[in-house]
Design an enzyme around this catalytic site. Sequence first.
Site, mmCIF file in Angstrom:
data_model
loop_
_atom_site.group_PDB
_atom_site.id
_atom_site.type_symbol
_atom_site.label_atom_id
_atom_site.label_comp_id
_atom_site.label_asym_id
_atom_site.label_seq_id
_atom_site.Cartn_x
_atom_site.Cartn_y
_atom_site.Cartn_z
ATOM 1 N N VAL A 136 12.888 5.716 -1.921
ATOM 2 C CA VAL A 136 14.115 6.427 -2.762
ATOM 3 C C VAL A 136 13.769 8.151 -2.286
ATOM 4 C CG1 VAL A 136 13.975 5.008 -4.728
ATOM 5 C CG2 VAL A 136 12.423 6.998 -4.777
ATOM 6 N N HIS B 147 17.160 0.794 -3.753
ATOM 7 C CA HIS B 147 16.703 1.237 -5.136
ATOM 8 C C HIS B 147 17.080 2.545 -5.437
ATOM 9 C CE1 HIS B 147 13.098 -1.686 -4.858
ATOM 10 N NE2 HIS B 147 14.299 -2.574 -4.944
ATOM 11 N N CYS C 79 29.080 9.292 -18.514
ATOM 12 C CA CYS C 79 30.422 9.247 -17.930
ATOM 13 C C CYS C 79 30.348 8.429 -16.621
ATOM 14 C CB CYS C 79 31.268 10.319 -17.657
ATOM 15 S SG CYS C 79 30.439 11.556 -16.487
ATOM 16 N N THR D 8 5.455 -2.632 2.812
ATOM 17 C CA THR D 8 5.885 -3.084 1.654
ATOM 18 C C THR D 8 5.050 -4.260 1.181
ATOM 19 O OG1 THR D 8 7.767 -4.040 0.248
ATOM 20 C CG2 THR D 8 7.840 -4.561 2.490
ATOM 21 N N SER D 9 4.720 -4.080 -0.360
ATOM 22 C CA SER D 9 3.616 -5.302 -0.839
ATOM 23 C C SER D 9 4.441 -6.493 -1.096
ATOM 24 C CB SER D 9 3.168 -4.484 -2.038
ATOM 25 O OG SER D 9 4.153 -4.511 -3.001
ATOM 26 N N ASN E 161 1.967 -3.661 8.184
ATOM 27 C CA ASN E 161 1.302 -3.144 7.025
ATOM 28 C C ASN E 161 -0.199 -2.758 7.479
ATOM 29 O OD1 ASN E 161 0.415 -2.938 4.223
ATOM 30 N ND2 ASN E 161 2.065 -4.174 3.649
ATOM 31 N N ALA F 283 1.905 2.245 9.669
ATOM 32 C CA ALA F 283 3.205 2.236 10.169
ATOM 33 C C ALA F 283 3.565 3.507 11.293
ATOM 34 C CB ALA F 283 4.390 2.565 9.362
HETATM 35 P P1 NAD Z 1 4.019 -0.799 -2.846
HETATM 36 O O1 NAD Z 1 3.485 0.365 -3.379
HETATM 37 O O2 NAD Z 1 4.112 -1.847 -3.942
HETATM 38 O O3 NAD Z 1 3.129 -1.304 -1.738
HETATM 39 C C1 NAD Z 1 2.976 -0.318 -0.420
HETATM 40 C C2 NAD Z 1 2.628 -1.234 0.679
HETATM 41 O O4 NAD Z 1 2.479 -0.263 1.910
HETATM 42 C C3 NAD Z 1 1.276 -1.906 0.474
HETATM 43 O O5 NAD Z 1 1.411 -3.256 0.915
HETATM 44 C C4 NAD Z 1 0.447 -1.275 1.652
HETATM 45 O O6 NAD Z 1 -0.548 -1.977 2.126
HETATM 46 C C5 NAD Z 1 1.405 -0.654 2.497
HETATM 47 N N1 NAD Z 1 0.821 0.618 3.168
HETATM 48 C C6 NAD Z 1 0.078 1.692 2.513
HETATM 49 N N2 NAD Z 1 0.059 2.553 3.572
HETATM 50 C C7 NAD Z 1 0.523 2.186 4.815
HETATM 51 C C8 NAD Z 1 0.852 2.772 6.029
HETATM 52 N N3 NAD Z 1 0.302 3.836 6.136
HETATM 53 N N4 NAD Z 1 1.228 1.919 7.076
HETATM 54 C C9 NAD Z 1 1.846 0.755 6.726
HETATM 55 N N5 NAD Z 1 1.748 0.078 5.415
HETATM 56 C C10 NAD Z 1 1.033 0.854 4.386
HETATM 57 O O7 NAD Z 1 5.569 -0.089 -2.452
HETATM 58 P P2 NAD Z 1 6.634 -1.086 -2.130
HETATM 59 O O8 NAD Z 1 6.487 -2.511 -1.640
HETATM 60 O O9 NAD Z 1 7.768 -0.365 -1.365
HETATM 61 O O10 NAD Z 1 7.660 -1.388 -3.582
HETATM 62 C C11 NAD Z 1 7.459 -0.661 -4.985
HETATM 63 C C12 NAD Z 1 8.449 0.244 -5.064
HETATM 64 O O11 NAD Z 1 8.112 1.429 -5.043
HETATM 65 C C13 NAD Z 1 9.739 0.329 -4.770
HETATM 66 O O12 NAD Z 1 10.843 -0.011 -5.636
HETATM 67 C C14 NAD Z 1 10.089 1.982 -4.187
HETATM 68 O O13 NAD Z 1 11.187 2.229 -4.625
HETATM 69 C C15 NAD Z 1 8.968 2.376 -4.846
HETATM 70 N N6 NAD Z 1 8.432 3.516 -4.228
HETATM 71 C C16 NAD Z 1 9.144 4.423 -3.656
HETATM 72 C C17 NAD Z 1 8.418 5.521 -2.765
HETATM 73 C C18 NAD Z 1 9.371 6.285 -1.754
HETATM 74 O O14 NAD Z 1 10.386 6.556 -1.755
HETATM 75 N N7 NAD Z 1 8.425 6.809 -0.851
HETATM 76 C C19 NAD Z 1 6.945 5.771 -3.091
HETATM 77 C C20 NAD Z 1 6.487 5.103 -3.983
HETATM 78 C C21 NAD Z 1 7.096 3.870 -4.682
#
Ligand code: NAD
Length: 257
Positions: A116, A132, A143, A205-206, A230, A248
Amino acid sequence: MIAHFPNEMTTKWKMDQTGKIKERIAKARAITVLTGAGISADSGIPTFRGEVGLWRNFRAEDLATPGAFARNPRLVWEWYDWRRGIIASKSPNAGHQALVEMEKRCPRFTLITQNVDGFHALAGNRNIVELHGNIWKVRCTQCGQVSVNRDVPIQILPYCKPASGGCGGLLRPHIVWFGEALDSRDIEKSMAALQSCDLMLVIGTSGVVWPAASFAEVAKSSGAYVVEVNLDPSAHSIVVDEVLLGRASEALPRLLS
Ligand code: NAD
């Protein structure tokens, strides 16, 4: 069955597949990417599931819900204000930039993000589905009007301004909270991109938040080659064709070099 799983997966992770994946990226006619909090972690934005993701000992799942907002909108807004402050002080990293380059090179490219923070658009990607929502947008609970609000800090509580034609109702973040439905147009666009791509990348993403958790499977069963990037193995790892372990911000630029 279970006994075979670690061996099979270990082999996948040990192989150096970078060259093979580079080739697939270069040849792909349609690439669909799914990103999560991990890609922005290298910019200094906490993920939800890491230790630094905690705020005042609340878990995200206890704050990002319609129930939490109904009970205590001030608390929820204070959490979003904290997150907005962090995001405003950071910027997209080399991983985001690599996806901009990938979009330039690929005839059909769709970037589906669960993030987000708005960093993909800021970096320069164009065809983005913000599944999201976006932390810089607010929506009136009365509204329904959606508007951009970049105030840091934001006024707590914020209201739909009558002076600018608003109705005076309480504003909420324009974000899809746990338990809420995604915008059907975003789902349709994502599904179309997943079902028609020849390469899919699943980045940082987890794989525990639905429906995005099922996207890799959708692409794979539609014939795409699926690669995960990941830091650690995730729920996606068993579904995908290749797992590239690493940050990443380091792995993605390497794939385009
Ligand atoms: P998550 O927190 O569940 O998982 C994060 C994933 O990223 C894990 O699998 C982890 O191993 C991996 N990771 C961590 N550091 C990394 C790196 N440097 N390089 C590659 N991989 C790495 O996050 P998610 O799966 O996105 O889902 C959770 C929710 O979190 C979503 O709905 C999202 O909207 C929200 N979210 C968004 C933000 C943002 O906008 N930046 C931040 C936190 C959470």
